[in-house]
Design a protein around this motif. Structure first.
Motif, mmCIF file in Angstrom:
data_model
loop_
_atom_site.group_PDB
_atom_site.id
_atom_site.type_symbol
_atom_site.label_atom_id
_atom_site.label_comp_id
_atom_site.label_asym_id
_atom_site.label_seq_id
_atom_site.Cartn_x
_atom_site.Cartn_y
_atom_site.Cartn_z
ATOM 1 N N GLN A 550 50.463 -17.021 -76.291
ATOM 2 C CA GLN A 550 49.379 -16.937 -75.315
ATOM 3 C C GLN A 550 48.973 -15.484 -75.072
ATOM 4 O OE1 GLN A 550 51.772 -19.748 -72.569
ATOM 5 N NE2 GLN A 550 49.675 -19.897 -71.816
ATOM 6 N N TYR A 553 47.139 -14.218 -78.128
ATOM 7 C CA TYR A 553 45.775 -14.758 -78.182
ATOM 8 C C TYR A 553 44.860 -13.965 -77.253
ATOM 9 C CZ TYR A 553 41.929 -18.093 -77.831
ATOM 10 O OH TYR A 553 40.676 -18.682 -77.857
ATOM 11 N N THR A 560 41.963 -16.020 -72.097
ATOM 12 C CA THR A 560 43.268 -16.656 -71.938
ATOM 13 C C THR A 560 43.371 -18.008 -72.617
ATOM 14 O OG1 THR A 560 42.533 -17.560 -69.811
ATOM 15 C CG2 THR A 560 43.744 -15.480 -69.777
ATOM 16 N N ASN A 561 42.251 -18.680 -72.868
ATOM 17 C CA ASN A 561 42.322 -19.974 -73.545
ATOM 18 C C ASN A 561 41.000 -20.256 -74.245
ATOM 19 O OD1 ASN A 561 40.539 -21.122 -71.436
ATOM 20 N ND2 ASN A 561 42.393 -21.082 -70.147
#
Length: 561
Positions: A550, A553, A560-561
């Motif tokens: 995470q 990334y 964050t996503n």
């Protein structure tokens, strides 16, 4: 109002929110209240021996000599009660705490800042009020975040809000306070920080304006009359200010460096004796910036006397600040710059029969010297605009600021005096780029919360548990006491499609749910795999899991996503 746990999760993400703005407003109110108490305490003490605030000329020579010594002894007495190790205060200390403790300020340091600065300012030391304002404001707002156990990134933001409120409440300069925080303290501009900082600054200014009145302390500045024909003299002033700024920063840090080997009692008494001796000769050099600037502007004095005032103020300031007297650095900087500007204007008027307006060059001196010493040109520009209430000052102020900053930085390699203080004191303040980026996000905001926790068993039951768990669940094995560790089970693709999945185990490292991604990255950067588990109150109370993937990334994709 949303539950506290949901509030913490919300504040962990770097987004503008009304919840953070509300906390910033509360912190601003608390900071302004403490600044009002701080200011009233100084006035209360001075009324016992001064007919008018900051008017040290009303005292006889012997009293002016004794006053700083009495003040130093009282500061030392209080410091002995609280502990001499808690005497670190001011802007450099706050910058250090932002690095090592997310802006949380120890209570004893705050007590020493309040009492010590009240005594030093009341007893004539050449220190400013903005250092205590920064420290006290930061302590108020960060205490709120610490009490609520908010994520560290939110506490840092609240600390910045308190600083803005403290400066704004002290000088009634809300915009300059915001710019100072973003340029000098945080050293970045982010909207999710900028808006709550602005709210806190506004509240600080409104509250103290209601108590003390809306006027500035520099109401004697007249309408600016500088035009293009005066720019050569403005440039000369900028060159001179660049040289003085380099000298000021260099000798201040040298005093800090070489005096550290002596006991705090010896340092304070030395500063008091030097301040008292110079104050006995030149009383207008005592105290904050207001007295010296008013004397330089209002009195029709020869430039030789102004030169003496500049030298006295210079020496008294670097001695008091270098030897550790509690107080701020910006007040003396403003004073030295303003008197230098008046001195240049007076010399020009007397030697070249010009008619330069003294108040104009006082403002130019304030802007140029503040920019060159703090390496904060924008904060200096906005400060003089707000203090003078004149937009016409912008262009000539930009001329003197650029000249002074280039002279100081390019010719002499000068840097911010705050940074130089931190380095010579051995205080950590730098943030590597990766750490600075990751500090903006709380781990709590991006953690996995869907967990299936099981007790130790054999491998076949692990596979069965993984197969039966929901697709978005993390399966975690909790070992038996006394070690009570957590191990994450992640299925890997088998070599053959009809083979059972291979289960890879990752030992999870514990971290408080308050941490940012930066602290999780620091634990995982060597292995660059696995993850951490976040706990609340104690290490057995797991609330979520954060994986290194995470963090990777976010660093690659910027989200964050």
């Amino acid at each position: 109002m949303m539950p506290l746990y949901s509030l913490k999760k919300h504040l962990a993400l770097p987004k503008t929110s009304w919840q953070l703005c509300l906390l910033a407003a509360i912190g601003g109110i608390a900071s302004a209240g403490l600044i009002i108490l701080f200011t009233a305490s100084i006035d209360f003490i001075q009324q016992w021996y001064l007919p008018q605030k900051e008017d040290y000329t009303s005292l006889d020579v012997l009293s002016r000599f004794h006053l700083p010594i009495i003040g130093a002894l009282l500061i030392l007495l209080f410091a002995k009660v609280t502990g001499f190790e808690y005497l670190r205060t001011g802007i450099p200390f706050v910058l250090h705490r932002l690095k090592v403790a997310h802006g949380v300020i120890p209570v004893r340091n705050t007590l020493n800042q309040f009492v010590g600065s009240v005594l030093s300012l009341a007893s004539g030391f050449s220190v400013g009020r903005e250092g205590p304002a920064v420290h006290l404001g930061a302590a108020c707002s960060s205490f709120i975040g610490s009490y609520l156990k908010l994520p560290h990134n939110a506490i840092r933001t609240l600390c910045a809000c308190g600083i803005a409120a403290g400066i704004s409440a002290t000088f009634n300069t809300p915009l300059a306070a915001v710019i100072f925080v973003m340029e000098v303290i945080m050293r970045e501009y982010k909207v999710h920080v900028f808006i709550p900082v602005m709210i806190a600054s506004i509240i600080g200014s409104v509250i103290t304006s209601h108590v003390f009145g809306p006027s500035h302390k520099f109401e004697y500045f007249s309408k600016i009359a500088i035009n293009v024909a005066d720019y050569p003299l403005v440039i000369v002033l900028g060159l001179l200010l660049g040289v003085i700024a380099f000298t000021f920063n260099r000798y201040l840090t040298l005093i800090i460096k070489h005096s550290s080997q002596y006991h705090i009692v010896s340092r304070f008494l030395t500063a008091a004796i030097i301040t008292g001796a110079l104050g006995a000769i030149i009383p207008h050099a005592m105290g904050t910036d207001i007295t010296a600037i008013a004397f330089a502007i209002d009195s029709n004095v020869q430039y030789q006397l102004l030169l003496g005032l500049v030298v006295a103020k210079f020496v008294m300031s670097i001695v008091a600040l270098g030897l550790g007297i509690p107080g701020g650095i910006i007040g003396p900087i403003v004073s030295i710059g303003a008197i230098s500007g008046v001195c240049v204007a007076a010399m020009s008027n007397q030697l070249f029969m010009q008619d330069a307006l003294l108040t104009d060059y006082a403002l130019m001196g304030m802007a140029g010297f503040m920019a060159a010493t703090l390496n904060a040109p924008l904060a200096a520009l906005i400060a003089v605009v707000e203090l003078s209430n004149q937009l016409e000052i912008i262009v000539p102020a930009m001329v003197v600021i650029t000249t002074a900053s280039l002279t100081s930085g390019q010719l002499f390699g000068n840097r911010s005096v705050l940074v130089m203080q931190l380095e010579v004191q051995g205080l950590i303040y730098r943030h590597p780029p990766i750490e600075k980026s990751l500090q903006r996000i709380g781990a709590m905001g991006v953690m996995h919360e869907s967990l299936t926790i099981i007790s130790p068993s054999n491998d076949s039951s692990y596979i069965e548990t993984i197969n039966n768990a929901p697709a978005d669940n993390f399966v975690i094995v909790k070992s038996n006491p006394p070690d009570a560790t957590f191990t994450l089970l992640l299925p890997q693709h088998a070599a053959l499609s009809d083979s059972p999945p291979i289960v890879k185990q990752h030992q999870l490292k514990p971290l408080s749910y308050q941490v940012s991604l930066a602290q999780a990255y620091a634990l995982l950067k060597d292995t660059r795999e696995g993850g951490v588990y976040l706990y609340d109150t104690n290490k057995d109370n797991i609330v979520g899991v954060l994986m290194f993937e995470q963090i990777r990334y976010y660093l690659i994709e910027g989200k964050t996503n």
